[in-house]
Structure formats: structure tokens, C-alpha cells
Design an enzyme around this catalytic site. Structure first.
Site, mmCIF file in Angstrom:
data_model
loop_
_atom_site.group_PDB
_atom_site.id
_atom_site.type_symbol
_atom_site.label_atom_id
_atom_site.label_comp_id
_atom_site.label_asym_id
_atom_site.label_seq_id
_atom_site.Cartn_x
_atom_site.Cartn_y
_atom_site.Cartn_z
ATOM 1 N N ASP A 39 0.748 -1.148 -0.176
ATOM 2 C CA ASP A 39 -0.005 0.158 0.032
ATOM 3 C C ASP A 39 0.943 1.366 0.038
ATOM 4 O OD1 ASP A 39 -2.589 -1.259 0.007
ATOM 5 O OD2 ASP A 39 -2.954 -1.025 2.005
ATOM 6 N N LYS A 61 -3.338 4.392 -3.429
ATOM 7 C CA LYS A 61 -3.363 5.457 -4.178
ATOM 8 C C LYS A 61 -2.184 6.484 -3.806
ATOM 9 C CE LYS A 61 -6.896 7.342 -1.016
ATOM 10 N NZ LYS A 61 -8.195 7.504 -0.893
ATOM 11 N N MET A 176 -6.918 9.090 10.242
ATOM 12 C CA MET A 176 -7.214 9.915 8.951
ATOM 13 C C MET A 176 -8.122 11.342 9.364
ATOM 14 S SD MET A 176 -8.403 6.694 6.798
ATOM 15 C CE MET A 176 -8.695 5.508 8.202
#
Ligand code: SAH
Length: 272
Positions: A39, A61, A176
């Protein structure tokens, strides 16, 4: 220790960044893997430890590009295992803490692919330790809550009872949290947490780029902006943040003077 067998998948955590925080099993998986599917949060310092013959496959991403679709990653793991590969699925922190490790494992179970979980040090644990902030301390809190600052759609999760947690949990560790910091700080204030409550933001924790902003609930948004903090970052809210004045061991190595009584509770030190 077990070996990463052909046709199997290890769903492993890489820890928060510092390669020294890998487990021995994760390191063994890196040495034995034919393919490492990793990741965005897994850094260079960890990937260089992979077997030079291993194929490194990126599945996350980066640079604002859309993330690899989750079913796509699970299918890929199944495919690689069926080809007889030794597959190391490597995720930042711990694979089962806000990491979708469970979802990928379910796909492996459905496809009857043998797998093993290899836990890692989650950013909320290792990151705070590198910031000199204990998760619990007998003088401040006997409980701590881990929360995600956004859900699958990218919004502040509705499923989180922010008011209830504000009342019941003395220390909140929010993953986050940077994108929705203003919203989250607002929800906590509405629920009665004081503007003066200590807050720390730790970005790029455990890496050379680590930065810690010590602030309060009332000023954290402005302070984070002024500091130009970038993700990934962990938010921690609660009195335990004050311990950092004593326990910032990394800062001490760089010359910070630590105080012995960060909570100001030792009458000796107050009169002295
Ligand atoms: N499975 C991971 C969490 C994945 S969610 C774990 O257990 O740590 C991604 C969030 O983790 C980021 O938004 C950030 O809040 C946190 N995070 C991961 N690595 C971090 C790091 N090195 N420094 C600060 N926060 C980090």
C-alpha cells in the site's frame, strides 16, 4: 517461525514507517515472498528489505490518483496464490486496524486460499510512542478509543457516536483526521470537550520527516494549517498529551529539555 509457503498469502503489517518496527515475521515474509503487494503507506525503507528477486506490486493510491479498487486487490491476491506464488500483502501499521485486512482475508477464505495474519504496530500505538505520548497513564486515563476520521465515502463517519465517545472516552486517537479536522474538533467541542483540552497531531510518525504539533482543541485547526501539516497524521485528544513535556525522548535526543513533572501534580516540584 513459519515459512511463507507457495500458494499462500500473508496479510502483514509493516508498522508506521520506521523499518525497525517491523516484526520478525514480516521481515521473514519480505525475505521469502515471490510477490509483495503493498500500500501507499509502506515506505521505501521497508520495501528495500524485500528479497531482490521479489516482484513489488503497488496497490494503493498516490498523488491523488484513484486507489486500486478493493475487489481488484482481493482478486489479485487470489490469482497470485493460485499461480503458486508466495504472496506478502503488506499494509501500513497493522493490517486489521482501519486497514481492510479483514475484507481481503474474507476474499481469500471464499477462494479457499490459505492465509496468515501478521500483526504490525499500528500508527496510533507506534506513532504516539515516537511522539512521546503514552496511550494510557494512570494519572490521566484508563481507557482510550481509536476512531477513523473518515469512512469509505471520504466523509466524517456517521456511524461514529462522536458525542457519546466525547463523554465516555478520556483519550481519543483519530486516524485519517487531517482532512476533516475542523469538523471533528467542532463535534468534540459541541459534545462538551473544552477548547483548552490538549491535542497533538503527529504526521509522518516514526520517520525522519516526523512532525508533532502540540496544540489544543480550540486552536488545532489554525495550528495545523500554520504548520503546513501533511498526511498521514494521527490526532490525539486528551490530558495524556501533556505527558509529552516529560516523555518526548526523540526531542530530548535533539536537545529538548524534558520536565520531570508534566502534570504539575508533585507538590514538591510546585513549591520548589
Ligand atoms: N492500518 C494502519 C492505518 C491505515 S488508515 C495502521 O494500523 O496504522 C491510514 C491512517 O493511518 C492515516 O490517515 C493516518 O491517520 C494513520 N497513519 C498511518 N501511518 C502513519 C504515520 N507514519 N504517521 C502518522 N499517521 C499515520
Amino acid at each position: 517461525m513459519p515459512s511463507l509457503e507457495p500458494g499462500t498469502v500473508w496479510l502483514a503489517g509493516a508498522g508506521p514507517g520506521d523499518p525497525g518496527l517491523l516484526t520478525l515475521l514480516a521481515l521473514k515474509g519480505l525475505a521469502e515472498a515471490d510477490v509483495v503487494v503493498y500500500d501507499a503507506l509502506v515506505g521505501e525503507g521497508v520495501l528495500v528489505l524485500a528479497n531482490p528477486k521479489a516482484i513489488l506490486e503497488y496497490a494503493g493510491k498516490r498523488g491523488g490518483k484513484p486507489s486500486a479498487k478493493q475487489p481488484g486487490i482481493s482478486l489479485r491476491l487470489v490469482q497470485l496464490a493460485r499461480e503458486g506464488k508466495r504472496v506478502l500483502r503488506l499494509k501500513g501499521g497493522d493490517p486489521l486496524v482501519f486497514g481492510r485486512g479483514g475484507e481481503e482475508a474474507l476474499a481469500l477464505v471464499a477462494a479457499r486460499v490459505p492465509f496468515r495474519f501478521v500483526p504490525g504496530i499500528s500508527a496510533g500505538l507506534g506513532g504516539l510512542a515516537y511522539a512521546g505520548i503514552p496511550l494510557t497513564h494512570r494519572d490521566t486515563n484508563s481507557a482510550v478509543t481509536f476512531i477513523t476520521g473518515h469512512d469509505a465515502s471520504g466523509d466524517v463517519p456517521d456511524a461514529v457516536d462522536w458525542a457519546g465517545l466525547s463523554r465516555s472516552s478520556p483519550v481519543l486517537v483519530v486516524y485519517m483526521a487531517l482532512k476533516h479536522l475542523a469538523r471533528i474538533a467542532g463535534l468534540l467541542r459541541e459534545a462538551g470537550r473544552p477548547a483548552t483540552e490538549p491535542v497533538a497531531l503527529v504526521s509522518h510518525a516514526t520517520l525522519p520527516a516526523q512532525r508533532v504539533v502540540e496544540t489544543t482543541l480550540g486552536t488545532c485547526v489554525a495550528d495545523a494549517e500554520a504548520a503546513g501539516l501533511e498526511p498521514p497524521a494521527i490526532l490525539v485528544v486528551g490530558d495524556v498529551v501533556r505527558m509529552r513535556a516529560a516523555l518526548d525522548w526523540l526531542g530530548a535526543l535533539a536537545g529538548r529539555t524534558l520536565v520531570a513533572d508534566p502534570l504539575g501534580r508533585d507538590p514538591q516540584s510546585r513549591t520548589g
